[in-house]
Design a protein around this motif. Structure first.
Motif, PDB file in Angstrom:
ATOM      1  N   ALA A 172       9.466   3.155  83.274  1.00  0.00           N
ATOM      2  CA  ALA A 172      10.113   2.955  84.566  1.00  0.00           C
ATOM      3  C   ALA A 172      11.269   1.968  84.453  1.00  0.00           C
ATOM      4  O   ALA A 172      12.234   2.026  85.221  1.00  0.00           O
ATOM      5  CB  ALA A 172       9.087   2.464  85.590  1.00  0.00           C
ATOM      6  N   LEU A 173      11.168   1.052  83.469  1.00  0.00           N
ATOM      7  CA  LEU A 173      12.257   0.089  83.243  1.00  0.00           C
ATOM      8  C   LEU A 173      13.310   0.635  82.292  1.00  0.00           C
ATOM      9  O   LEU A 173      14.201  -0.102  81.882  1.00  0.00           O
ATOM     10  CB  LEU A 173      11.681  -1.221  82.678  1.00  0.00           C
ATOM     11  CG  LEU A 173      10.724  -2.000  83.600  1.00  0.00           C
ATOM     12  CD1 LEU A 173      10.103  -3.186  82.858  1.00  0.00           C
ATOM     13  CD2 LEU A 173      11.466  -2.486  84.832  1.00  0.00           C
ATOM     14  N   THR A 174      13.154   1.930  81.942  1.00  0.00           N
ATOM     15  CA  THR A 174      14.071   2.631  81.024  1.00  0.00           C
ATOM     16  C   THR A 174      14.107   1.995  79.643  1.00  0.00           C
ATOM     17  O   THR A 174      15.117   2.066  78.927  1.00  0.00           O
ATOM     18  CB  THR A 174      15.517   2.680  81.584  1.00  0.00           C
ATOM     19  OG1 THR A 174      16.072   1.370  81.605  1.00  0.00           O
ATOM     20  CG2 THR A 174      15.541   3.291  82.977  1.00  0.00           C
ATOM     21  N   LEU A 175      12.982   1.410  79.242  1.00  0.00           N
ATOM     22  CA  LEU A 175      12.923   0.783  77.926  1.00  0.00           C
ATOM     23  C   LEU A 175      12.270   1.682  76.890  1.00  0.00           C
ATOM     24  O   LEU A 175      12.328   1.386  75.691  1.00  0.00           O
ATOM     25  CB  LEU A 175      12.168  -0.552  77.999  1.00  0.00           C
ATOM     26  CG  LEU A 175      12.803  -1.648  78.881  1.00  0.00           C
ATOM     27  CD1 LEU A 175      11.911  -2.881  78.919  1.00  0.00           C
ATOM     28  CD2 LEU A 175      14.190  -2.014  78.356  1.00  0.00           C
ATOM     29  N   THR A 176      11.595   2.789  77.314  1.00  0.00           N
ATOM     30  CA  THR A 176      10.930   3.676  76.378  1.00  0.00           C
ATOM     31  C   THR A 176      10.811   5.061  77.000  1.00  0.00           C
ATOM     32  O   THR A 176      10.897   5.207  78.230  1.00  0.00           O
ATOM     33  CB  THR A 176       9.533   3.144  76.001  1.00  0.00           C
ATOM     34  OG1 THR A 176       8.928   4.021  75.038  1.00  0.00           O
ATOM     35  CG2 THR A 176       8.631   3.047  77.222  1.00  0.00           C
ATOM     36  N   ASN A 177      10.604   6.041  76.162  1.00  0.00           N
ATOM     37  CA  ASN A 177      10.341   7.406  76.632  1.00  0.00           C
ATOM     38  C   ASN A 177       8.857   7.718  76.639  1.00  0.00           C
ATOM     39  O   ASN A 177       8.453   8.818  77.014  1.00  0.00           O
ATOM     40  CB  ASN A 177      11.075   8.425  75.749  1.00  0.00           C
ATOM     41  CG  ASN A 177      12.586   8.343  75.923  1.00  0.00           C
ATOM     42  OD1 ASN A 177      13.080   8.090  77.019  1.00  0.00           O
ATOM     43  ND2 ASN A 177      13.319   8.536  74.828  1.00  0.00           N
ATOM     44  N   SER A 178       8.047   6.762  76.188  1.00  0.00           N
ATOM     45  CA  SER A 178       6.593   6.972  76.167  1.00  0.00           C
ATOM     46  C   SER A 178       6.050   6.976  77.577  1.00  0.00           C
ATOM     47  O   SER A 178       6.597   6.331  78.490  1.00  0.00           O
ATOM     48  CB  SER A 178       5.920   5.860  75.357  1.00  0.00           C
ATOM     49  OG  SER A 178       6.395   5.839  74.022  1.00  0.00           O
ATOM     50  N   VAL A 179       4.907   7.724  77.777  1.00  0.00           N
ATOM     51  CA  VAL A 179       4.251   7.769  79.079  1.00  0.00           C
ATOM     52  C   VAL A 179       2.760   7.536  78.900  1.00  0.00           C
ATOM     53  O   VAL A 179       2.225   7.624  77.802  1.00  0.00           O
ATOM     54  CB  VAL A 179       4.488   9.134  79.771  1.00  0.00           C
ATOM     55  CG1 VAL A 179       5.954   9.327  80.104  1.00  0.00           C
ATOM     56  CG2 VAL A 179       3.982  10.287  78.894  1.00  0.00           C
ATOM     57  N   GLY A 180       2.075   7.258  80.015  1.00  0.00           N
ATOM     58  CA  GLY A 180       0.634   7.093  79.984  1.00  0.00           C
ATOM     59  C   GLY A 180       0.215   5.679  80.314  1.00  0.00           C
ATOM     60  O   GLY A 180       1.034   4.780  80.519  1.00  0.00           O
ATOM     61  N   GLY A 181      -1.121   5.526  80.396  1.00  0.00           N
ATOM     62  CA  GLY A 181      -1.670   4.218  80.763  1.00  0.00           C
ATOM     63  C   GLY A 181      -1.890   3.298  79.585  1.00  0.00           C
ATOM     64  O   GLY A 181      -2.266   2.141  79.759  1.00  0.00           O
ATOM     65  N   GLY A 182      -1.674   3.806  78.364  1.00  0.00           N
ATOM     66  CA  GLY A 182      -1.848   2.956  77.187  1.00  0.00           C
ATOM     67  C   GLY A 182      -0.644   2.056  76.945  1.00  0.00           C
ATOM     68  O   GLY A 182       0.398   2.181  77.589  1.00  0.00           O
ATOM     69  N   ASN A 183      -0.807   1.145  76.017  1.00  0.00           N
ATOM     70  CA  ASN A 183       0.273   0.217  75.710  1.00  0.00           C
ATOM     71  C   ASN A 183       1.324   0.861  74.822  1.00  0.00           C
ATOM     72  O   ASN A 183       1.023   1.715  73.978  1.00  0.00           O
ATOM     73  CB  ASN A 183      -0.265  -1.032  74.998  1.00  0.00           C
ATOM     74  CG  ASN A 183      -0.962  -1.974  75.962  1.00  0.00           C
ATOM     75  OD1 ASN A 183      -0.724  -1.918  77.167  1.00  0.00           O
ATOM     76  ND2 ASN A 183      -1.823  -2.831  75.437  1.00  0.00           N
ATOM     77  N   ALA A 184       2.536   0.451  75.008  1.00  0.00           N
ATOM     78  CA  ALA A 184       3.644   0.824  74.141  1.00  0.00           C
ATOM     79  C   ALA A 184       4.394  -0.440  73.763  1.00  0.00           C
ATOM     80  O   ALA A 184       4.341  -1.447  74.470  1.00  0.00           O
ATOM     81  CB  ALA A 184       4.576   1.810  74.847  1.00  0.00           C
ATOM     82  N   THR A 185       5.063  -0.407  72.635  1.00  0.00           N
ATOM     83  CA  THR A 185       5.798  -1.581  72.146  1.00  0.00           C
ATOM     84  C   THR A 185       7.253  -1.212  71.915  1.00  0.00           C
ATOM     85  O   THR A 185       7.568  -0.182  71.302  1.00  0.00           O
ATOM     86  CB  THR A 185       5.197  -2.095  70.827  1.00  0.00           C
ATOM     87  OG1 THR A 185       3.834  -2.500  71.054  1.00  0.00           O
ATOM     88  CG2 THR A 185       5.981  -3.292  70.304  1.00  0.00           C
ATOM     89  N   VAL A 186       8.151  -2.083  72.406  1.00  0.00           N
ATOM     90  CA  VAL A 186       9.581  -1.925  72.195  1.00  0.00           C
ATOM     91  C   VAL A 186      10.039  -3.044  71.266  1.00  0.00           C
ATOM     92  O   VAL A 186       9.729  -4.217  71.497  1.00  0.00           O
ATOM     93  CB  VAL A 186      10.345  -2.007  73.530  1.00  0.00           C
ATOM     94  CG1 VAL A 186      11.853  -1.895  73.286  1.00  0.00           C
ATOM     95  CG2 VAL A 186       9.877  -0.919  74.471  1.00  0.00           C
ATOM     96  N   GLN A 187      10.739  -2.711  70.200  1.00  0.00           N
ATOM     97  CA  GLN A 187      11.214  -3.707  69.249  1.00  0.00           C
ATOM     98  C   GLN A 187      12.713  -3.559  69.029  1.00  0.00           C
ATOM     99  O   GLN A 187      13.224  -2.438  68.897  1.00  0.00           O
ATOM    100  CB  GLN A 187      10.491  -3.565  67.901  1.00  0.00           C
ATOM    101  CG  GLN A 187       9.018  -3.987  67.944  1.00  0.00           C
ATOM    102  CD  GLN A 187       8.363  -3.919  66.581  1.00  0.00           C
ATOM    103  OE1 GLN A 187       8.555  -2.950  65.864  1.00  0.00           O
ATOM    104  NE2 GLN A 187       7.596  -4.940  66.241  1.00  0.00           N
ATOM    105  N   VAL A 188      13.422  -4.672  69.023  1.00  0.00           N
ATOM    106  CA  VAL A 188      14.851  -4.692  68.729  1.00  0.00           C
ATOM    107  C   VAL A 188      15.116  -5.858  67.777  1.00  0.00           C
ATOM    108  O   VAL A 188      14.653  -6.976  68.022  1.00  0.00           O
ATOM    109  CB  VAL A 188      15.690  -4.874  70.012  1.00  0.00           C
ATOM    110  CG1 VAL A 188      17.189  -4.855  69.675  1.00  0.00           C
ATOM    111  CG2 VAL A 188      15.353  -3.792  71.027  1.00  0.00           C
TER     112      VAL A 188
END
Length: 380
Positions: free
Chosen positions: A30-46
């Protein structure tokens, strides 16, 4: 700074660390930081952004350098006092990306720190530069007289000034030694050292002389590189002074103090009785104070006074014993004469002359408290 524009969130990394954001995948999408979906965790790294001059991508956070006993710490953070950073701690001052305590210990902040900041911290540790801590949390740096700041030459090599206070010695933890090229050609050396040299206005070639002090050998010291009879270190200077019953110390501020050895602690340098007057070309380059009078150690002098009393008591016992060593009115320990008769007509006899073996006869004189035994030489 991070931004929100056109319905999209843009997060910026710092120069000090890679950016890692972990959260629910649907939220990050929703914050346009990832294309992943679902209730699980996702990680964004830069990956962090660095400039060509920044040390943030090379020197590890927490690495240290120990320079001549002073510690330089590398910290992955913005310098205190900068935007968004904590304020400068009391007793410290900031100069560029270096935070110093004014006593040679510093922290180099890596987010904007450069090699020049590292050289500045090294110079503060060696005494090539000094730092004055200001009330507003800044530090004013000044190059010591006759010194040259460390620098980077045209080939990109570090030119580190040793300073004149001590031979240069640098050890480290973490990867700072390797990153700065101080770990030797193989990259495995654990220390970097360099012998100091005398700078402009130094003592090389100058002499320091002391006339004979309390019968010692007159001193003629020439300062130099320690070869051909010249003196470079404090130990070498003391070796020269020892024969003249003197000793030297240097305090943290580089102040040279010449004192009498303990054997002649009651004497004053340069006095008529003791001698040891200062001379030489060194006295034209430095200012020597007037020799101070000895200061008595009350505890030590009380102990020495007790020894004088014991000694005098023993002399009194000798006198009493000699006085009482008589038989039939004759005292052979008090100079009397004894006549021995070997026949009834007294024609055969032997006269025995006694000795005077009281304290004076033995050549022993009473001592005076506060004069005798006052130092080791007087006792001997």
């Amino acid at each position: 700074a991070s931004t929100v524009a056109g319905g999209a969130v843009s997060l910026r990394s710092s120069t000090g660390a890679d950016l890692t954001v972990t959260g629910k995948a649907d939220l990050l999408k929703a914050l346009t930081l990832t294309n992943s979906v679902g209730g699980g965790n996702a990680t964004v790294q830069v990956n962090r952004t660095t400039s060509a001059a920044s040390l943030g991508a090379t020197i590890a956070d927490g690495s240290t350098l120990n320079v001549d006993g002073h510690v330089i710490t590398f910290k992955n953070a913005p310098i205190p006092g900068s935007t968004g950073a904590p304020s400068v701690p009391t007793g410290f001052g900031a100069s560029g990306n270096v935070l110093t305590d004014g006593a040679g210990n510093s922290t180099v902040y890596l987010q904007a720190g450069t090699v020049n900041d590292v050289l500045k911290a090294i110079d503060l540790a060696t005494g090539v530069q000094t730092a004055t801590i200001n009330a507003n949390g800044t530090a004013t740096l000044a190059t010591a007289t006759g010194q040259t700041n460390s620098s980077i030459n045209a080939s990109g090599q570090l030119k580190i000034s040793t300073g004149v206070n001590a031979d240069l010695s640098i050890t480290g933890t973490g990867n700072a030694l390797n990153v700065l090229g101080l770990a030797g050609n193989t990259g495995t050396s654990t220390a970097f050292t360099a012998a100091r040299t005398s700078g402009v206005g130094g003592l090389t070639g100058k002499t320091l002389t002391f006339s004979s002090f309390n019968g010692g050998t007159a001193v003629n010291v020439t300062f130099g590189d320690g070869t051909n009879g010249t003196v470079k270190t404090l130990d070498q200077l003391n070796t020269k002074l020892q024969a003249n019953n003197l000793t030297a110390t240097i305090d943290a501020n580089g102040l040279l103090t010449v004192s009498t050895t303990n054997d002649y602690a009651s004497s004053t340098i340069g006095s008529t009785a003791a001698g040891g007057a200062i001379g030489g070309t060194l006295t034209t380059a430095l200012t020597f104070s007037t020799a101070s009078s000895p200061v008595q150690d009350t505890v030590a002098q009380t102990s020495r006074a007790n020894l004088v009393n014991q000694y005098n008591n023993i002399l009194n016992q000798i006198d009493s014993t000699a006085q009482d060593s008589s038989f039939n009115g004759v005292n052979l320990l008090n100079g009397d004469q004894l006549k021995l008769v070997f026949d009834e007509t007294a024609k055969s006899s032997l006269s025995i002359t006694g000795v005077t073996y009281n304290s004076k006869g033995l050549g022993l004189a009473a001592l005076t408290s506060g004069v005798d035994f006052i130092d080791n030489a007087a006792t001997n």
